[in-house]
Enzyme design. Structure first.
Site, PDB file in Angstrom:
ATOM      1  N   HIS A  96     -14.930 -21.262  15.036  1.00 54.55           N
ATOM      2  CA  HIS A  96     -13.930 -20.189  15.190  1.00 54.55           C
ATOM      3  C   HIS A  96     -12.610 -20.552  14.519  1.00 54.55           C
ATOM      4  O   HIS A  96     -11.539 -20.465  15.118  1.00 54.55           O
ATOM      5  CB  HIS A  96     -13.715 -19.878  16.680  1.00 54.55           C
ATOM      6  CG  HIS A  96     -14.942 -19.376  17.375  1.00 54.55           C
ATOM      7  ND1 HIS A  96     -15.531 -18.168  17.084  1.00 54.55           N
ATOM      8  CD2 HIS A  96     -15.716 -19.939  18.351  1.00 54.55           C
ATOM      9  CE1 HIS A  96     -16.603 -17.986  17.833  1.00 54.55           C
ATOM     10  NE2 HIS A  96     -16.747 -19.050  18.611  1.00 54.55           N
ATOM     11  N   ASP A 266     -11.876 -15.607  21.058  1.00 50.86           N
ATOM     12  CA  ASP A 266     -12.243 -16.811  20.290  1.00 50.86           C
ATOM     13  C   ASP A 266     -11.988 -16.616  18.802  1.00 50.86           C
ATOM     14  O   ASP A 266     -11.911 -17.584  18.048  1.00 50.86           O
ATOM     15  CB  ASP A 266     -13.693 -17.255  20.570  1.00 50.86           C
ATOM     16  CG  ASP A 266     -14.713 -16.152  20.327  1.00 50.86           C
ATOM     17  OD1 ASP A 266     -14.320 -15.035  19.927  1.00 50.86           O
ATOM     18  OD2 ASP A 266     -15.907 -16.417  20.530  1.00 50.86           O
TER      19      ASP A 266
HETATM   20  N1  LIG Z   1     -15.064 -15.463  24.803  1.00 52.01           N
HETATM   21  C1  LIG Z   1     -16.294 -15.942  24.779  1.00 52.01           C
HETATM   22  O1  LIG Z   1     -16.655 -16.828  25.529  1.00 52.01           O
HETATM   23  C2  LIG Z   1     -17.289 -15.375  23.814  1.00 52.01           C
HETATM   24  C3  LIG Z   1     -18.643 -15.687  23.904  1.00 52.01           C
HETATM   25  C4  LIG Z   1     -19.521 -15.118  22.971  1.00 52.01           C
HETATM   26  C5  LIG Z   1     -19.043 -14.270  21.995  1.00 52.01           C
HETATM   27  N2  LIG Z   1     -17.701 -14.023  21.951  1.00 52.01           N
HETATM   28  C6  LIG Z   1     -17.092 -13.172  20.932  1.00 52.01           C
HETATM   29  O2  LIG Z   1     -17.328 -11.803  21.182  1.00 52.01           O
HETATM   30  C7  LIG Z   1     -17.052 -11.106  19.959  1.00 52.01           C
HETATM   31  C8  LIG Z   1     -18.178 -10.109  19.680  1.00 52.01           C
HETATM   32  O3  LIG Z   1     -19.346 -10.812  19.321  1.00 52.01           O
HETATM   33  P1  LIG Z   1     -20.723 -10.047  19.018  1.00 52.01           P
HETATM   34  O4  LIG Z   1     -21.765 -11.091  18.846  1.00 52.01           O
HETATM   35  O5  LIG Z   1     -20.929  -8.970  20.004  1.00 52.01           O
HETATM   36  O6  LIG Z   1     -20.408  -9.423  17.587  1.00 52.01           O
HETATM   37  P2  LIG Z   1     -21.269  -8.295  16.836  1.00 52.01           P
HETATM   38  O7  LIG Z   1     -21.103  -8.576  15.393  1.00 52.01           O
HETATM   39  O8  LIG Z   1     -22.622  -8.177  17.406  1.00 52.01           O
HETATM   40  O9  LIG Z   1     -20.474  -6.944  17.215  1.00 52.01           O
HETATM   41  C9  LIG Z   1     -19.161  -6.717  16.821  1.00 52.01           C
HETATM   42  C10 LIG Z   1     -18.928  -5.217  16.821  1.00 52.01           C
HETATM   43  O10 LIG Z   1     -17.532  -4.995  16.551  1.00 52.01           O
HETATM   44  C11 LIG Z   1     -17.464  -3.815  15.778  1.00 52.01           C
HETATM   45  N3  LIG Z   1     -16.146  -3.713  15.159  1.00 52.01           N
HETATM   46  C12 LIG Z   1     -15.659  -4.355  14.061  1.00 52.01           C
HETATM   47  N4  LIG Z   1     -14.395  -3.958  13.820  1.00 52.01           N
HETATM   48  C13 LIG Z   1     -14.080  -3.042  14.779  1.00 52.01           C
HETATM   49  C14 LIG Z   1     -12.928  -2.269  15.061  1.00 52.01           C
HETATM   50  N5  LIG Z   1     -11.833  -2.334  14.301  1.00 52.01           N
HETATM   51  N6  LIG Z   1     -12.957  -1.437  16.132  1.00 52.01           N
HETATM   52  C15 LIG Z   1     -14.050  -1.342  16.913  1.00 52.01           C
HETATM   53  N7  LIG Z   1     -15.178  -2.049  16.682  1.00 52.01           N
HETATM   54  C16 LIG Z   1     -15.196  -2.882  15.630  1.00 52.01           C
HETATM   55  C17 LIG Z   1     -18.625  -3.973  14.800  1.00 52.01           C
HETATM   56  O11 LIG Z   1     -18.950  -2.743  14.170  1.00 52.01           O
HETATM   57  C18 LIG Z   1     -19.714  -4.485  15.726  1.00 52.01           C
HETATM   58  O12 LIG Z   1     -20.462  -3.431  16.304  1.00 52.01           O
HETATM   59  C19 LIG Z   1     -16.905 -12.194  18.887  1.00 52.01           C
HETATM   60  O13 LIG Z   1     -15.547 -12.483  18.643  1.00 52.01           O
HETATM   61  C20 LIG Z   1     -17.577 -13.386  19.518  1.00 52.01           C
HETATM   62  O14 LIG Z   1     -17.153 -14.618  18.969  1.00 52.01           O
HETATM   63  C21 LIG Z   1     -16.836 -14.575  22.833  1.00 52.01           C
END
Ligand SMILES: NC(=O)c1ccc[n+]([C@@H]2O[C@H](COP(=O)([O-])OP(=O)(O)OC[C@H]3O[C@@H](n4cnc5c(N)ncnc54)[C@H](O)[C@@H]3O)[C@@H](O)[C@H]2O)c1
Length: 356
Positions: A96, A266
């Site tokens: 990240h 993250d």
């Molecule tokens: N905090 C934690 O512990 C933790 C754990 C796992 C994942 N995450 C994070 O969660 C986030 C999402 O991960 P994911 O695997 O679901 O990703 P993903 O790629 O499956 O989904 C992301 C979505 O965001 C959408 N998107 C992009 N720009 C956008 C905008 N401006 N407005 C609205 N939607 C938009 C995309 O179209 C997509 O559908 C990531 O940052 C990932 O690192 C955090």
């Protein structure tokens, strides 16, 4: 090529996961690699050293695990771990770097070849090593939000006879967002989904994961968020800093005691008022709204999370180890030969340096 692979223990606050469970580590031994693990690295997930040793893994001191050719861990190295970063080391873990540009600089200066779980892509452009953790974080988000809402406004998401259910907005309907929406729907909340991808919104509507969908414009986000008891942030542009979708003025318009869970923290967070928190102190209140912005949500479910992570990661580690120094998986390499080499990550790190 045969490599020495080291599994090191996690030291981040509240983090109990391990990158490889015994079956995952055993797969690497069977492929002919020498696998060493820091003594006790699997304890937090319920995997004692003998469970690894039975499969041919050697339990060693921390220094020796960090001394391997390829070090595998879960979270990005904490500053106190940077002393282990050295020229010739290959590192494979969540990095990240868009959110921690100073780590990108440390990896580059010390000549580490650093590969990130979260940027590995499959042939369809999906993120197979991030997905299992997003799944867990998404499911957890619904539970966390419901609990924090009790402490905040005192609202029960499901409502009661004569009292409407609570409202939730999920920003980003990828793996994490969809699972969060599903969990919130399971608690009988009224859920609105927002994404820039129309197909995702269409599918989620059809599957009944959300009651309604809205394209995120400043006005639509403002309207939806002002009315929400819970907002979950899960928008991601792979490798890049998260887009700021929910602005401070939107948060300020929420009811006091409402809850924000920004999973995208993250990658810097997709809600302007979000800043990283840790599992031992996960919530702060800003603009009257409770913010839960933990960067390692799955770390509190280590038994499930380590098994899910290892199932995805072990074959990728094998491929990277067999390819040898300089080898990479599609999208994996973030830092090499003193430079950030992943396009989106390099752009985000550069932009962050410009803001400093
Ligand atoms: N905090 C934690 O512990 C933790 C754990 C796992 C994942 N995450 C994070 O969660 C986030 C999402 O991960 P994911 O695997 O679901 O990703 P993903 O790629 O499956 O989904 C992301 C979505 O965001 C959408 N998107 C992009 N720009 C956008 C905008 N401006 N407005 C609205 N939607 C938009 C995309 O179209 C997509 O559908 C990531 O940052 C990932 O690192 C955090």
């Amino acid at each position: 090529m045969v490599a020495v692979i080291g599994i090191v223990a996690e030291i981040k606050d509240g983090e109990r996961r391990v990158a490889l469970d015994p079956p995952g580590a055993g797969l690497l031994v069977d492929a002919g690699h020498e696998v060493v693990m820091e003594r006790g690295a699997g304890e937090g997930s319920g995997f004692p050293d003998p469970a690894y040793e039975r499969l041919g893994v050697k339990a060693v001191a921390r220094e020796d695990a960090w001394g391997a050719d390829l070090v595998v861990k879960v979270k990005e190295p904490e500053p106190s771990e940077w002393a282990h970063l050295r020229s010739g080391l290959r590192l494979f873990c969540f990095l990240h770097l868009a959110a921690v540009p100073e780590l990108a600089a440390a990896l580059a200066e010390r000549g580490v070849e650093a590969h990130a779980f979260e940027t590995v892509e499959d042939q369809q452009g999906r993120l197979p090593l991030l997905a299992p953790m997003s799944e867990i974080a998404g499911r957890a988000a619904a539970v966390v939000a419901a609990g924090e809402l009790a402490a905040g406004s005192g609202t029960l998401l499901g409502g009661a006879a004569g009292v409407p259910s609570g409202r939730a907005v999920v920003v980003g309907l990828g793996t994490a967002g969809r699972l969060a929406a599903r969990g919130l729907r399971g608690l009988d909340a009224t859920v609105t989904g927002m994404d820039i991808d129309l197909d995702r919104m269409r599918e989620d509507s059809l599957m009944g994961l959300v009651e309604s969908t809205r394209t995120p414009t400043p006005d639509s986000v403002g309207e939806a968020v002002a009315d929400a008891d819970v907002v979950v942030g899960a928008a991601l542009v792979p490798g890049a800093r998260a887009p700021t979708v929910v602005r401070r003025e939107h948060v300020a318009a929420m009811h006091p005691g409402s809850v924000i869970v920004d999973l995208a923290i993250d990658q810097g967070g997709c809600i302007e008022t979000a800043r990283p928190t840790v599992l031992s102190d996960p919530v702060y209140v800003e603009e009257g709204v409770h913010h839960y912005c933990v960067t390692n949500v799955p770390g509190q479910f280590p038994r499930t999370a380590s098994r899910a992570l290892a199932a995805a990661v072990a074959p990728a580690v094998e491929e990277l180890a067999s390819a040898g120094p300089g080898g990479r998986l599609p999208g994996s390499c973030n830092v090499r030969d003193g430079e950030v080499v992943h396009g989106a990550v390099a752009e985000a790190v550069e932009a962050a340096r410009g803001r400093e």
